[in-house]
Every structure is written in C-alpha cells, then in structure tokens.
Motif scaffolding. Structure first.
Motif, PDB file in Angstrom:
ATOM      1  N   GLY A 133      29.906  41.768  24.097  1.00 34.30           N
ATOM      2  CA  GLY A 133      29.348  41.749  25.444  1.00 34.30           C
ATOM      3  C   GLY A 133      28.113  40.888  25.590  1.00 34.30           C
ATOM      4  N   ILE A 134      27.907  39.929  24.690  1.00 35.24           N
ATOM      5  CA  ILE A 134      26.748  39.032  24.754  1.00 35.24           C
ATOM      6  C   ILE A 134      27.083  37.885  25.692  1.00 35.24           C
ATOM      7  CG2 ILE A 134      25.255  37.497  23.431  1.00 35.24           C
ATOM      8  CD1 ILE A 134      25.700  39.300  21.029  1.00 35.24           C
ATOM      9  N   ARG A 135      26.224  37.661  26.671  1.00 37.09           N
ATOM     10  CA  ARG A 135      26.498  36.658  27.703  1.00 37.09           C
ATOM     11  C   ARG A 135      25.373  35.629  27.791  1.00 37.09           C
ATOM     12  NH1 ARG A 135      30.411  38.181  31.625  1.00 37.09           N
ATOM     13  NH2 ARG A 135      31.507  40.081  30.999  1.00 37.09           N
ATOM     14  N   SER A 136      25.641  34.579  28.556  1.00 40.49           N
ATOM     15  CA  SER A 136      24.666  33.499  28.721  1.00 40.49           C
ATOM     16  C   SER A 136      23.490  33.962  29.576  1.00 40.49           C
ATOM     17  CB  SER A 136      25.334  32.278  29.354  1.00 40.49           C
ATOM     18  OG  SER A 136      25.846  32.606  30.643  1.00 40.49           O
ATOM     19  N   LYS A 137      22.454  33.135  29.610  1.00 35.59           N
ATOM     20  CA  LYS A 137      21.229  33.483  30.341  1.00 35.59           C
ATOM     21  C   LYS A 137      21.497  33.563  31.833  1.00 35.59           C
ATOM     22  CE  LYS A 137      16.366  32.062  30.685  1.00 35.59           C
ATOM     23  NZ  LYS A 137      15.807  33.122  29.821  1.00 35.59           N
ATOM     24  N   LEU A 138      21.022  34.614  32.459  1.00 34.29           N
ATOM     25  CA  LEU A 138      21.179  34.804  33.903  1.00 34.29           C
ATOM     26  C   LEU A 138      19.947  34.247  34.605  1.00 34.29           C
ATOM     27  CD1 LEU A 138      22.771  36.029  36.273  1.00 34.29           C
ATOM     28  CD2 LEU A 138      21.494  38.152  35.902  1.00 34.29           C
ATOM     29  N   ARG A 139      20.155  33.374  35.562  1.00 36.33           N
ATOM     30  CA  ARG A 139      19.049  32.807  36.322  1.00 36.33           C
ATOM     31  C   ARG A 139      19.443  32.743  37.798  1.00 36.33           C
ATOM     32  NH1 ARG A 139      21.687  28.717  33.666  1.00 36.33           N
ATOM     33  NH2 ARG A 139      22.340  26.928  34.913  1.00 36.33           N
ATOM     34  N   ARG A 140      18.442  32.590  38.642  1.00 35.00           N
ATOM     35  CA  ARG A 140      18.678  32.540  40.083  1.00 35.00           C
ATOM     36  C   ARG A 140      18.065  31.278  40.675  1.00 35.00           C
ATOM     37  NH1 ARG A 140      20.907  36.871  42.307  1.00 35.00           N
ATOM     38  NH2 ARG A 140      20.968  38.814  41.121  1.00 35.00           N
ATOM     39  N   THR A 141      18.775  30.703  41.627  1.00 35.79           N
ATOM     40  CA  THR A 141      18.278  29.513  42.303  1.00 35.79           C
ATOM     41  C   THR A 141      17.236  29.914  43.335  1.00 35.79           C
ATOM     42  OG1 THR A 141      19.982  29.602  44.025  1.00 35.79           O
ATOM     43  CG2 THR A 141      20.535  28.438  41.996  1.00 35.79           C
ATOM     44  N   ARG A 142      16.603  28.920  43.943  1.00 35.91           N
ATOM     45  CA  ARG A 142      15.602  29.211  44.971  1.00 35.91           C
ATOM     46  C   ARG A 142      16.209  29.921  46.168  1.00 35.91           C
ATOM     47  NH1 ARG A 142      12.098  23.531  45.174  1.00 35.91           N
ATOM     48  NH2 ARG A 142      11.256  23.674  43.037  1.00 35.91           N
ATOM     49  N   LYS A 143      17.500  29.708  46.380  1.00 36.13           N
ATOM     50  CA  LYS A 143      18.180  30.370  47.489  1.00 36.13           C
ATOM     51  C   LYS A 143      18.705  31.746  47.106  1.00 36.13           C
ATOM     52  CE  LYS A 143      19.613  26.077  49.763  1.00 36.13           C
ATOM     53  NZ  LYS A 143      20.756  25.284  50.291  1.00 36.13           N
ATOM     54  N   ARG A 145      20.897  32.460  44.657  1.00 33.66           N
ATOM     55  CA  ARG A 145      22.245  32.495  44.084  1.00 33.66           C
ATOM     56  C   ARG A 145      22.162  32.690  42.572  1.00 33.66           C
ATOM     57  NH1 ARG A 145      26.311  28.467  42.819  1.00 33.66           N
ATOM     58  NH2 ARG A 145      24.772  26.850  43.283  1.00 33.66           N
ATOM     59  N   ALA A 146      22.956  33.625  42.041  1.00 28.78           N
ATOM     60  CA  ALA A 146      22.938  33.939  40.611  1.00 28.78           C
ATOM     61  C   ALA A 146      23.813  32.950  39.847  1.00 28.78           C
ATOM     62  CB  ALA A 146      23.422  35.366  40.379  1.00 28.78           C
ATOM     63  N   LEU A 147      23.297  32.445  38.753  1.00 22.73           N
ATOM     64  CA  LEU A 147      24.022  31.540  37.874  1.00 22.73           C
ATOM     65  C   LEU A 147      23.966  32.085  36.448  1.00 22.73           C
ATOM     66  CD1 LEU A 147      22.678  28.085  39.156  1.00 22.73           C
ATOM     67  CD2 LEU A 147      24.822  29.202  39.780  1.00 22.73           C
ATOM     68  N   GLY A 148      25.002  31.791  35.672  1.00 19.75           N
ATOM     69  CA  GLY A 148      25.029  32.264  34.295  1.00 19.75           C
ATOM     70  C   GLY A 148      25.473  33.706  34.211  1.00 19.75           C
ATOM     71  N   GLY A 149      25.077  34.380  33.119  1.00 20.53           N
ATOM     72  CA  GLY A 149      25.477  35.764  32.921  1.00 20.53           C
ATOM     73  C   GLY A 149      26.949  35.915  32.621  1.00 20.53           C
ATOM     74  N   ARG A 150      27.559  34.862  32.045  1.00 15.72           N
ATOM     75  CA  ARG A 150      28.994  34.886  31.745  1.00 15.72           C
ATOM     76  C   ARG A 150      29.223  34.769  30.237  1.00 15.72           C
ATOM     77  NH1 ARG A 150      31.439  30.726  36.327  1.00 15.72           N
ATOM     78  NH2 ARG A 150      30.725  31.881  38.177  1.00 15.72           N
ATOM     79  N   PRO A 151      30.426  35.072  29.777  1.00 14.71           N
ATOM     80  CA  PRO A 151      30.722  34.876  28.349  1.00 14.71           C
ATOM     81  C   PRO A 151      30.516  33.416  27.953  1.00 14.71           C
ATOM     82  CG  PRO A 151      32.420  36.231  29.373  1.00 14.71           C
ATOM     83  CD  PRO A 151      31.539  35.740  30.494  1.00 14.71           C
ATOM     84  N   PHE A 152      30.027  33.197  26.748  1.00 14.90           N
ATOM     85  CA  PHE A 152      29.744  31.848  26.282  1.00 14.90           C
ATOM     86  C   PHE A 152      31.032  31.042  26.118  1.00 14.90           C
ATOM     87  CE2 PHE A 152      25.736  33.753  24.954  1.00 14.90           C
ATOM     88  CZ  PHE A 152      24.837  32.734  25.244  1.00 14.90           C
ATOM     89  N   SER A 153      31.004  29.824  26.634  1.00 17.68           N
ATOM     90  CA  SER A 153      32.092  28.892  26.354  1.00 17.68           C
ATOM     91  C   SER A 153      31.784  28.159  25.054  1.00 17.68           C
ATOM     92  CB  SER A 153      32.237  27.880  27.497  1.00 17.68           C
ATOM     93  OG  SER A 153      31.067  27.070  27.586  1.00 17.68           O
ATOM     94  N   ARG A 154      32.775  27.481  24.514  1.00 15.87           N
ATOM     95  CA  ARG A 154      32.563  26.747  23.270  1.00 15.87           C
ATOM     96  C   ARG A 154      31.558  25.618  23.469  1.00 15.87           C
ATOM     97  NH1 ARG A 154      37.840  24.467  21.376  1.00 15.87           N
ATOM     98  NH2 ARG A 154      36.674  24.013  19.485  1.00 15.87           N
ATOM     99  N   GLY A 155      31.642  24.924  24.622  1.00 14.67           N
ATOM    100  CA  GLY A 155      30.703  23.843  24.878  1.00 14.67           C
ATOM    101  C   GLY A 155      29.268  24.332  24.942  1.00 14.67           C
ATOM    102  N   ALA A 156      29.047  25.480  25.591  1.00 17.07           N
ATOM    103  CA  ALA A 156      27.703  26.034  25.683  1.00 17.07           C
ATOM    104  C   ALA A 156      27.171  26.422  24.306  1.00 17.07           C
ATOM    105  CB  ALA A 156      27.705  27.249  26.614  1.00 17.07           C
ATOM    106  N   LEU A 157      28.045  26.936  23.445  1.00 12.74           N
ATOM    107  CA  LEU A 157      27.615  27.315  22.098  1.00 12.74           C
ATOM    108  C   LEU A 157      27.284  26.095  21.256  1.00 12.74           C
ATOM    109  CD1 LEU A 157      30.048  30.274  21.343  1.00 12.74           C
ATOM    110  CD2 LEU A 157      27.585  30.391  21.748  1.00 12.74           C
ATOM    111  N   PHE A 158      28.089  25.024  21.385  1.00 15.34           N
ATOM    112  CA  PHE A 158      27.762  23.795  20.663  1.00 15.34           C
ATOM    113  C   PHE A 158      26.375  23.300  21.067  1.00 15.34           C
ATOM    114  CE2 PHE A 158      32.389  23.142  19.757  1.00 15.34           C
ATOM    115  CZ  PHE A 158      32.261  22.920  18.402  1.00 15.34           C
ATOM    116  N   HIS A 159      26.095  23.296  22.384  1.00 16.67           N
ATOM    117  CA  HIS A 159      24.792  22.829  22.868  1.00 16.67           C
ATOM    118  C   HIS A 159      23.671  23.720  22.338  1.00 16.67           C
ATOM    119  CE1 HIS A 159      21.820  21.068  25.545  1.00 16.67           C
ATOM    120  NE2 HIS A 159      21.490  22.297  25.935  1.00 16.67           N
ATOM    121  N   LEU A 160      23.878  25.033  22.358  1.00 13.79           N
ATOM    122  CA  LEU A 160      22.846  25.959  21.898  1.00 13.79           C
ATOM    123  C   LEU A 160      22.550  25.754  20.416  1.00 13.79           C
ATOM    124  CD1 LEU A 160      22.545  29.676  22.874  1.00 13.79           C
ATOM    125  CD2 LEU A 160      22.367  29.032  20.480  1.00 13.79           C
ATOM    126  N   LEU A 161      23.602  25.615  19.608  1.00 15.41           N
ATOM    127  CA  LEU A 161      23.410  25.482  18.155  1.00 15.41           C
ATOM    128  C   LEU A 161      22.777  24.150  17.770  1.00 15.41           C
ATOM    129  CD1 LEU A 161      26.817  27.005  16.985  1.00 15.41           C
ATOM    130  CD2 LEU A 161      24.564  28.072  16.813  1.00 15.41           C
TER     131      LEU A 161
END
Length: 493
Positions: A176-186, A188-204
């Motif tokens: 149940g580990i998910r990506s960072k949850l952030r909110r835009t100025r308006k 709107r919630a972004l992130g908070g989803r299961p990690f994709s392979r591309g996101a993990l490559f970037h993180l590592l």
C-alpha cells in the motif's frame, strides 16, 4: 483618441491577452481575433505597441500574410507606420526583431539566474521529491519529511534486495505504499497512486537524496540534508546499470519478434515479446501475456497458454500458411493481422482476398469463415495445441509432429512414488512404513495412477498442461476411469 482626426470612434470589441506571453501564438484572445479575421469581421487591428501583438518575427510574418489575404490593416497608436507600404513593413520587421531579441535576452537572464542559484545548492522549484517538503521561511532549502524519508530508504533497500524494478513496484503495491500526494494552487490533488516503473526508475536515480542539486547534467552540493547513504545509493546505481545493459540486449533482439502487436491470449490480452539467455549465451524468445508481465495472478482454473516459444509458434504458422497459400508467398507472417491463442486451437485473421484460395486447401479440423467484426478479413481456425513438457511450451499440430519429450520432474516423482511401496507374495502393493511428510504422502498417490497415464508420463505423451504441482494439488480419484475423465483433453499426437 489618437486617431480622432481620422474620424475614429471607440467600440467595445477588445482582444485582451493579459497574463499571456507575447512570444506564443497559443493565446485565447489572439485565436479569437484571427478567427474573426477569417470570418471577415475585422477591417483594422489597433494596438498600443507592436510587441503587444507578438514578439516573434516568424509569427508576425504569418500574421501579415493573413492580413494581406483579408485586406486588414494594422495600426500601432504609439508607432507611426502602415503595413500596406514596403517602408511600413521594413519598420515593423526591425521593431519585431528588437522585441524578439529582448524576449530572448530576458529568457537567458532567467536561465542564468536559475543556474547560479542551483550552483549554490538552492531548490529552484518543480515537483517536490518524495521525502522532502517545500522550503519554508522564504529559504530555498528543502525540508526532510521524516515519514516519507523512511519510505524512500525502504524503496532503495527493497530494490537492492529484489534486483528488479518490476518486482519492486509489485511489492510496494502489496504494502500500500504510494507516490507523494500534492495539491495544485487550484486545490486539485495529484499523486497518491501506486508507483509506476518509470517513477521508480526516476526515484532510484535521483541524486537529490544524496543532498545534491542537479542542473543540466551538472551536480552541485545542495543546502538540504541527504536521506540516502552514498554506499546504498552507489550499490543501487550499479544494479540499475547492470539491468540496463541486459535490457539493451533485449531491445536489440526485439526486432526478431515479427508478431509483436498482433498476438493475443484467449482473454484478449496482448502478448509481448520477452527474451532470456542460456548458460552458453543462447537466445530464447517468448511471447508472454501482458497480465503476466505486470505480475497479475490468474485464477487457478484458467489453464490457457500465457507464455509461448516464439520461434516454434512462428515456424508452425509459416509452414501452415505456406501449405494453404502456396510456397510462392514470401512473408506469410506479414499477412497476418491478428493471432489469438487458445488451449486447443489458434485463430488467425487474414486479408479477405485469400479466403477463397485457402478454403480449397483446408485440412482436417481447419476452418475458414468471414470475420464478423471486419468483412474485409476472415478468420482461419487451426487445430494447434499448446502443450507444456518439461517446463517448456510446445506448439503441436498435424504439421509439426514433435518427438516425445518426457518431463523429468514427473518421471522422477513417479519413480519416487513407486520406491515407497513393495509387493507381497500375491503381487499386491503394500507400504513398509508410512511416509514421513505430507508431501511424500501426496506423492505416494502417483503410484496408483492408471497404467495408461503412467505409461504416457514415461513416454512424454501425457496430457498437455499436466504438471506435478497439478497432480499434487488436485484430488486424484482411485478409479482409473474417473482419472481419464478428469484429465485435460488430449491433443492429437
């Protein structure tokens, strides 16, 4: 007011792009203006200064061409010129050149400022990496988020343990580990989803976790604290580089998979090419269902093929299509529009122009019928089975008669089962002692399979999909007749 001597009067039509850069054509009011010009609703365009319309010389040249085609004049109330004369055009081009120069110099100054700030280790904005919060108190220093920092450490350590980003993504999803949850100025919630392979490559690969700031391949010491130790980060990079070299070999071999994008399993899932190398460096090619590649488990009752030997399947299709269409066909696989894999047959979608020719050459069990979803094609059904022998998938048809290949795991298990029983003086089986473990007690049942099935196992002619795990998992009836009825349907040998 500046043109009152010309008899001008104020009207309410305005095209205001406040807040949008004059270096772009992607402005809502400008688009509306150009549309009105096309519709013939505009005679004269009035601006305060020319750079209010555009600061791009190529964009302005296209606009002037549009103005000429629709007989539209252009007036700047603070710059005296007329676009209908050659001198007016020259003056406009000179002014636009300076406007474009000013925009480019401003951009260079901003980029230089960002580069200088990053060289000092400052965070200059962008999406916050997992493990850090935004700078506070007007500083440019990232603040460690303790909970997220522990998650980042867990991701690095788990990857080093598993050695696979694919397996890492699956493990994180299970926990149940998910990506960072952030909110835009308006809001709107972004992130908070299961990690994709591309996101993990970037993180590592992200050197921010070493306390560094990266700018255009240049690494500078950051003003923020590190989360990951250098030794752990270097070990992860080495593992990533090793896997990247292996994937590079796989991509080069991908060109040898001619059915890519056209082969599907019985659930409609695409089957993608994968590769592995033997001990002597021999390349083995496969087509694997996308669900299996993503780590999804399928129901135990689903025994449809999800992993096929690519070369065996391709050669079988080439041989079959050449028999049906004639050996003059140079590239039979190139004619195939779709292949669907089932347990006991294949369905091949071909262009409709070959339908009549193939129907005359059909063999036993083969069928050709119009495709109900696309009348320009037809479906060719081939009685080709997918059998598993010794852990390998075999494509079996009347055109390919493979030599029997006994499954060594099944054969050894059968021998072990018989070694646990003896015969009394009447020839009846008896047990000297009871098996010690539950596994041996389940294995013992193999000695009481029907003689016909045992013979097929020893000869390598057992039913397709019959494996040791299935025999130990399923309840085996003591009745030999019931055993025949519950076993997988035989493919034609």
């Amino acid at each position: 007011q500046s043109q009152a001597h010309e008899g001008w009067r104020k009207i309410n039509t305005r095209y205001d792009d406040g807040g949008f850069s004059g270096g772009s054509m992607e402005r809502p009011a400008l688009k509306r203006l150009l549309a009105d010009i096309e519709a013939g609703s505009v005679d004269i365009i009035v601006v305060y200064k020319i750079d209010r319309l555009t600061r791009s010389l190529p964009d302005f040249a296209r606009m002037v061409d549009l103005f000429d085609r629709h007989e539209v004049s252009f007036v700047s109330v603070t710059q005296s010129f007329n676009t209908t004369s050659s001198m007016g055009r020259l003056t406009l081009n000179v002014l636009l050149s300076f406007a474009q120069f000013e925009r480019e110099v401003t951009g260079e100054r901003i980029r230089d400022k960002i580069a200088a700030s990053k060289a000092k280790g400052m965070w200059m904005g962008g999406n916050l990496p997992l493990g850090y919060d935004a700078p506070n108190d007007g500083s440019r220093t990232l603040v460690i988020n303790d909970d997220e920092a522990r998650t980042v450490g867990l991701i690095f350590e788990t990857y080093l343990e598993l050695g696979s980003v694919h397996a890492l993504a699956h493990r994180l999803a299970e926990r149940g580990i998910r990506s960072k949850l952030r909110r835009t100025r308006k809001g709107r919630a972004l992130g908070g989803r299961p990690f994709s392979r591309g996101a993990l490559f970037h993180l590592l690969r992200n050197r921010v976790y070493l306390g560094m700031i990266v700018h255009k391949q240049q690494v500078h010491p950051g003003s923020h604290a590190a989360i990951i130790e250098h030794s752990l980060f270097d070990a992860v990079q080495q593992k990533l580089d090793t896997n990247a070299r292996r994937r590079s070999k796989t991509r080069r071999a991908c060109a040898k998979a001619p059915l890519t994008g056209r082969i599907f399993d019985q659930d409609g899932q695409p089957m993608s090419p994968t590769f592995s190398y033997g001990k002597q460096g021999k390349l083995y090619r496969y087509y694997v269902s996308s669900s299996l590649q993503k780590g999804h488990k399928r129901p135990s009752h689903n025994t449809s093929p999800v992993r096929l030997s690519a070369s065996t399947l391709e050669q079988t299709l080439i041989k079959t299509l050449k028999r049906l269409m004639g050996k003059s066909v140079s590239d039979p696989l190139g004619l195939i529009e779709r292949v669907e894999i089932y347990q006991d047959e294949l369905e091949v979608v071909l262009p409709g122009e070959h339908h009549a020719r193939i129907r005359k050459m059909l063999g036993a069990g083969e069928h050709a019928a119009p495709n109900p979803t696309d009348p320009t094609t037809f479906r060719l059904t081939l009685p080709i089975c997918i059998a598993i022998r010794g852990g390998r998938s075999l494509v079996i048809s009347k055109d390919t008669e493979p030599c029997p290949q006994p499954d060594p795991v099944l054969v050894n298990a059968l021998r072990t089962a018989h070694s646990m029983i003896e015969q009394d003086h009447d020839g009846l089986p008896i047990l000297d002692t009871a098996p010690d473990t539950p596994y041996l007690r389940r294995l013992l049942r193999l000695a009481f399979l029907s003689p016909e099935l045992q013979k097929q196992i020893l000869q390598g002619r057992q039913p397709p999909g019959l494996t040791l795990s299935r025999l130990l998992k399923d309840d085996i009836s003591p009745s030999w007749e019931e055993q025949r009825q519950t076993m997988v349907t035989f493919c034609k040998m």
